[in-house]
Scaffold this motif. Structure first.
Motif, mmCIF file in Angstrom:
data_model
loop_
_atom_site.group_PDB
_atom_site.id
_atom_site.type_symbol
_atom_site.label_atom_id
_atom_site.label_comp_id
_atom_site.label_asym_id
_atom_site.label_seq_id
_atom_site.Cartn_x
_atom_site.Cartn_y
_atom_site.Cartn_z
ATOM 1 N N GLY A 180 0.838 -1.188 0.000
ATOM 2 C CA GLY A 180 0.000 0.000 0.000
ATOM 3 C C GLY A 180 0.879 1.245 0.000
ATOM 4 O O GLY A 180 1.931 1.267 0.648
ATOM 5 N N SER A 192 3.599 0.511 2.876
ATOM 6 C CA SER A 192 3.105 -0.256 4.019
ATOM 7 C C SER A 192 4.193 -1.121 4.635
ATOM 8 O O SER A 192 4.030 -1.591 5.762
ATOM 9 C CB SER A 192 1.928 -1.134 3.582
ATOM 10 O OG SER A 192 2.302 -1.980 2.504
ATOM 11 N N ALA A 264 -1.750 -0.809 -3.923
ATOM 12 C CA ALA A 264 -2.969 -0.110 -3.521
ATOM 13 C C ALA A 264 -2.667 1.374 -3.320
ATOM 14 O O ALA A 264 -1.678 1.731 -2.674
ATOM 15 C CB ALA A 264 -3.534 -0.713 -2.238
ATOM 16 N N THR A 329 -8.250 6.949 6.337
ATOM 17 C CA THR A 329 -7.045 6.114 6.311
ATOM 18 C C THR A 329 -5.962 6.662 7.237
ATOM 19 O O THR A 329 -5.154 5.889 7.772
ATOM 20 C CB THR A 329 -6.497 6.022 4.882
ATOM 21 O OG1 THR A 329 -6.299 7.349 4.357
ATOM 22 C CG2 THR A 329 -7.457 5.261 3.985
ATOM 23 N N ILE A 369 -4.470 1.441 3.675
ATOM 24 C CA ILE A 369 -4.731 1.407 2.234
ATOM 25 C C ILE A 369 -4.513 0.010 1.685
ATOM 26 O O ILE A 369 -5.302 -0.495 0.869
ATOM 27 C CB ILE A 369 -3.837 2.435 1.521
ATOM 28 C CG1 ILE A 369 -4.209 3.854 1.955
ATOM 29 C CG2 ILE A 369 -3.950 2.299 0.014
ATOM 30 C CD1 ILE A 369 -3.231 4.906 1.480
ATOM 31 N N LEU A 370 -3.450 -0.657 2.133
ATOM 32 C CA LEU A 370 -3.190 -2.025 1.680
ATOM 33 C C LEU A 370 -4.296 -2.973 2.111
ATOM 34 O O LEU A 370 -4.755 -3.820 1.330
ATOM 35 C CB LEU A 370 -1.847 -2.493 2.235
ATOM 36 C CG LEU A 370 -1.489 -3.958 1.969
ATOM 37 C CD1 LEU A 370 -1.420 -4.240 0.480
ATOM 38 C CD2 LEU A 370 -0.183 -4.329 2.649
#
Length: 432
Positions: A180, A192, A264, A329, A369-370
């Motif tokens: 992400g 991420s 992502a 997020t 997000i991931l």
């Protein structure tokens, strides 16, 4: 697939003058055709490309200077204008100003273009009405030429070839990992896996030099020789800044798509986010200056340029690009999934008020997000309007472009989908 190759041209003084003349003719054709389209729209009528192309042939009889430019370049200008008017609207398409527009023109017929390599550092191409033109051979051509665009950045002329390299998007990515990416204004990209990617696009010396040139420009007379020299110096600084940004986003996009099956991203509309604030500077509470500073920071980090580079690089690796909603997020804990604005202690520190988890704020957002991207990519429908059944790493229909999915966040689906995808990735890795 089609890709681009850009080289720096080594025009002779006569060729440079001729290129400037062609660019000026194309600019005049663009502005005249745009004004004609606007007049038609004011009367409630419409004129298309074919009618304007026919009128251009008749105009060459009365205006012989139009014959200096290649016919295909002028026709391509009308085609570009037609597409711009259809996509954005006739009255939203901008004029091409002498001072603000970067000169360029295109040769759409690849069969009329010949490219040869002269040695280790030099090559040459044969363009209509130009003859042979030398250019720096900085990289292999790698395919058959489909079209060529000649452009100027105010100091150098360049040629960009659209070539067909004969490659196709692979049906399966060699890796089985996902990442992400969170885009920010302090750090350009946070992944991420804890990696922070950033680069300084303008040095402190260049920033001081640019401010000094801006002060000089304010004291110059409009249209004077000194004004042109000052603008040219400012453009050189901006050109170096732009080249560094392009190199950074291309390098980063290549690394991400090479190492990961899925990337992502947040679904961000950069154009809307960088729109000017309403009001005036003198109006209380307008925050015009603050919004202008935020806009400059967003544009400086190249958010949209990175997304475009990521899509381009994904064509060669088969990486799936998933775009998720950006809502909450940065305020959601990646461990317990609780949303609390108080957890974001500062720009760089995230400390969950529920479970006490502490991490870099941008990295925590990238993990969220991931998780959102994994849930949809693995399981399909989870609280969204339409089905997006997309299997990770596969390309059963032989699609030659990277897959992009836009979704909204669902916390239960995110956790469940993430667990299922991790289990499946582990099984696939063990089977290989």
């Amino acid at each position: 697939m089609l890709t681009g190759r850009k080289y720096r041209l080594a025009f002779t003084p006569e060729q440079a003058e001729f290129a400037g003349s062609i660019a000026g003719i194309c600019r005049s054709v663009w502005n005249t055709a745009l004004e004609q389209r606007r007049e038609y729209r004011r009367r409630g009528a419409w004129i298309n490309y074919h009618e304007q192309a026919g009128q251009l042939v008749d105009a060459k009889t009365d205006h012989r200077w139009l014959k200096l430019a290649p016919s295909h370049a002028l026709q391509q200008t009308l085609m570009d204008l037609d597409r711009a008017c259809r996509e954005h609207g006739t009255f939203r398409v901008k004029w091409r100003s002498v001072r603000r527009w970067s000169p360029s023109f295109r040769f759409p017929a690849g069969d009329q273009i010949t490219v040869e390599r002269l040695g280790k550092r030099w090559g040459r191409c044969k363009l209509p009405k130009f003859g042979w033109v030398r250019f720096r051979w900085s990289r292999p051509l790698g395919g058959a030429v489909r079209s060529a665009t000649v452009s100027s950045d105010g100091h150098h002329w360049s040629v960009s070839f659209v070539v067909d390299d004969g490659r196709i998007t692979p049906g399966r990515h060699p890796c089985a990992t996902a990442v992400g990416v969170d885009r920010g204004v302090v750090v350009a990209l946070a992944c991420s896996d804890g990696t922070l990617r950033d680069r300084q696009f303008r040095t402190s010396g260049e920033a001081r030099r640019y401010r000094a040139l801006q002060k000089q420009l304010s004291r110059r007379h409009k249209g004077s020789v000194n004004t042109k020299k000052t603008i040219a110096a400012m453009r050189r600084i901006k050109r170096r800044e732009r080249d560094r940004r392009s190199d950074f986003v291309s390098w980063t996009a290549n690394r991400l798509t090479t190492r990961h099956t899925l990337v992502a991203l947040e679904q961000l509309k950069t154009r809307n986010m960088t729109a000017s604030a309403k009001g005036t500077v003198e109006q209380p509470g307008s925050n015009i200056r603050q919004k202008a500073g935020l806009n400059r920071s967003i544009l400086d980090k190249g958010w949209y340029k990175f997304e475009s580079a990521l899509h381009n690089a994904a064509r060669y690796t088969g990486t799936t690009i998933v775009k998720v909603s950006a809502a909450y997020t940065s305020q959601r804990c990646s461990v317990c999934r609780m949303v609390d604005p108080e957890s974001r202690e500062s720009q760089a520190v995230f400390r969950c008020t529920t479970c006490g988890f502490t991490d870099n704020a941008d990295v925590n957002a990238a993990k969220n997000i991931l998780a959102d991207g994994l849930s949809v990519s693995a399981c399909g429908d989870f609280g969204i309007a339409r089905s997006v059944k997309q299997e990770l790493g596969g390309n059963p229909r032989g699609v030659t472009t990277p897959t992009t999915v836009e979704v909204s966040w669902n916390p239960e689906a995110s956790a469940r989908g993430g667990r299922q995808l991790v289990e499946r990735l582990a099984r696939e890795t063990a089977s290989r």
